[in-house]
Scaffold this active site. Structure first.
Site, PDB file in Angstrom:
ATOM      1  N   GLU A 128      -9.612  -0.610  -1.976  1.00  0.00           N
ATOM      2  CA  GLU A 128      -9.194   0.744  -1.574  1.00  0.00           C
ATOM      3  C   GLU A 128      -9.124   1.683  -2.774  1.00  0.00           C
ATOM      4  O   GLU A 128      -9.265   2.895  -2.629  1.00  0.00           O
ATOM      5  CB  GLU A 128      -7.848   0.680  -0.834  1.00  0.00           C
ATOM      6  CG  GLU A 128      -8.028   0.132   0.575  1.00  0.00           C
ATOM      7  CD  GLU A 128      -6.774  -0.435   1.200  1.00  0.00           C
ATOM      8  OE1 GLU A 128      -5.673  -0.264   0.643  1.00  0.00           O
ATOM      9  OE2 GLU A 128      -6.896  -1.075   2.266  1.00  0.00           O
ATOM     10  N   HIS A 174      -8.337  -3.419  -6.417  1.00  0.00           N
ATOM     11  CA  HIS A 174      -8.333  -3.465  -4.954  1.00  0.00           C
ATOM     12  C   HIS A 174      -9.440  -2.545  -4.419  1.00  0.00           C
ATOM     13  O   HIS A 174      -9.641  -1.447  -4.938  1.00  0.00           O
ATOM     14  CB  HIS A 174      -6.968  -3.029  -4.417  1.00  0.00           C
ATOM     15  CG  HIS A 174      -6.811  -3.320  -2.966  1.00  0.00           C
ATOM     16  ND1 HIS A 174      -7.402  -2.549  -1.993  1.00  0.00           N
ATOM     17  CD2 HIS A 174      -6.165  -4.324  -2.316  1.00  0.00           C
ATOM     18  CE1 HIS A 174      -7.118  -3.062  -0.805  1.00  0.00           C
ATOM     19  NE2 HIS A 174      -6.371  -4.135  -0.977  1.00  0.00           N
ATOM     20  N   SER A 233      -6.498  -9.044   6.688  1.00  0.00           N
ATOM     21  CA  SER A 233      -5.975  -9.313   8.037  1.00  0.00           C
ATOM     22  C   SER A 233      -5.299 -10.677   8.168  1.00  0.00           C
ATOM     23  O   SER A 233      -5.389 -11.314   9.220  1.00  0.00           O
ATOM     24  CB  SER A 233      -7.075  -9.144   9.092  1.00  0.00           C
ATOM     25  OG  SER A 233      -7.522  -7.799   9.117  1.00  0.00           O
ATOM     26  N   GLY A 275      -7.471  -4.647   6.804  1.00  0.00           N
ATOM     27  CA  GLY A 275      -6.901  -3.659   7.713  1.00  0.00           C
ATOM     28  C   GLY A 275      -7.672  -3.498   9.014  1.00  0.00           C
ATOM     29  O   GLY A 275      -7.428  -2.567   9.773  1.00  0.00           O
ATOM     30  N   LYS A 305       0.851  -1.205   0.000  1.00  0.00           N
ATOM     31  CA  LYS A 305       0.000   0.000   0.000  1.00  0.00           C
ATOM     32  C   LYS A 305       0.886   1.255   0.000  1.00  0.00           C
ATOM     33  O   LYS A 305       1.976   1.222  -0.563  1.00  0.00           O
ATOM     34  CB  LYS A 305      -0.978  -0.047   1.174  1.00  0.00           C
ATOM     35  CG  LYS A 305      -1.735  -1.386   1.206  1.00  0.00           C
ATOM     36  CD  LYS A 305      -2.911  -1.411   2.113  1.00  0.00           C
ATOM     37  CE  LYS A 305      -3.554  -2.793   2.024  1.00  0.00           C
ATOM     38  NZ  LYS A 305      -4.792  -2.897   2.791  1.00  0.00           N
TER      39      LYS A 305
HETATM   40  P1  PGA Z   1      -4.513  -6.325   5.343  1.00  0.00           P
HETATM   41  O1  PGA Z   1      -4.679  -5.882   3.809  1.00  0.00           O
HETATM   42  O2  PGA Z   1      -3.728  -7.608   5.350  1.00  0.00           O
HETATM   43  O3  PGA Z   1      -3.787  -5.197   5.993  1.00  0.00           O
HETATM   44  O4  PGA Z   1      -5.901  -6.532   5.887  1.00  0.00           O
HETATM   45  C1  PGA Z   1      -4.933  -6.824   2.811  1.00  0.00           C
HETATM   46  C2  PGA Z   1      -5.100  -6.134   1.472  1.00  0.00           C
HETATM   47  O5  PGA Z   1      -5.701  -5.060   1.418  1.00  0.00           O
HETATM   48  O6  PGA Z   1      -4.616  -6.619   0.428  1.00  0.00           O
END
Ligand code: PGA
Length: 253
Positions: free
Chosen positions: A99, A97, A214, A175, A13
């Site tokens: 995000e 993704h 996560s 996250g 990220k």
């Molecule tokens: P995370 O993110 O492991 O921090 O939950 C996973 C991702 O967004 O690919």
């Protein structure tokens, strides 16, 4: 039935300056060098791609970008194209993704164009799909995931599909520390596999479907043991070399 080789990918990220990225890569190279049981990939931010590529040459760690713009060149301020990513040494790219949709207004409908742009440039796309908590609570998980699969894989022929991997990432688990249970994840992964069998029988058994959201060193093994979970797309824990290596080790079964 072909055995799917585990795939452990790190999505950094918007973390790590070039200097910090190179330090993390040095640790990853040391910890991952002997891992032959899985494919490994890291996706640092754009600014670190070129220097990281130099350090990853002749290692067992592949380089990916976190997104791309589906036009090769043009007046698109702030955008980065697939040929540019290829030239700096990327072999992979994440597409779709959550995000990107959430913070950058990326349209679901354009994910197919981005997958195709990646393939045209010789990059291997990893298409991300997954529902929000509201969608899950409304019983719409599969409807949403299916729509995302259909949009992202639209128009691909059989040889192109063979180059794509998928990541199921429930948005509520990204996250948040709230990981999907192995059963919850397996259920959606199994539905994805069934959908793939209808979409493209030849590659349905070989296409890898990673779980993301996560994933940590202490929950990776139980997720990776599920028959339809072929790897992990790791966010937060991929910024810690020891944790990422432990997750990769968990894929050894
Ligand atoms: P995370 O993110 O492991 O921090 O939950 C996973 C991702 O967004 O690919």
């Amino acid at each position: 039935m072909p055995v799917r080789r585990p795939f452990i990918a790190g999505n950094w990220k918007m973390h790590k300056t070039v200097h910090e990225a190179l330090a993390l890569v040095q640790d990853l190279k040391r910890l991952l060098a002997r891992m032959r049981h899985c494919d490994l990939m890291i996706a640092p931010p754009y600014t670190a791609l070129y220097p990281v590529a130099q350090r990853l040459a002749d290692t067992n760690i592949a380089l990916g970008a976190q997104e791309l713009f589906p036009v090769d060149a043009g007046a698109y301020t702030g955008a980065v194209s697939a040929p540019m990513l290829r030239e700096v040494g990327c072999t992979h790219v994440l597409v779709g993704h959550s995000e990107r949709r959430q913070h950058f207004g990326e349209a679901l409908a354009s994910s197919g164009q981005r997958v195709q742009a990646a393939l045209r440039a010789g990059l291997l796309p990893m298409l991300c799909v997954g529902e929000t908590l509201a969608e899950r609570d409304a019983g719409r998980t599969w409807t949403v995931v299916e729509e995302q699969l259909a949009a992202g894989l639209a128009g691909l022929d059989t040889p192109q599909l063979a180059k794509v991997s998928l990541a199921y990432e429930p948005v509520w688990a990204i996250g948040t520390g709230r990981v999907a249970t192995p059963q919850q994840a397996q259920e959606v992964h199994a539905a994805i596999r069934t959908w793939l069998r209808h979409r493209c029988a030849e590659h349905a058994e070989s296409m890898r479907v990673l779980y993301g959201g996560s994933v940590k060193a202490d929950n990776a093994a139980s997720l990776l043991q599920q028959p339809e979970i072929d790897g992990a797309l790791v966010g937060g824990a991929s910024l810690d070399a020891e944790a990422f290596a432990a997750i990769a080790q968990a894929a050894a079964g």
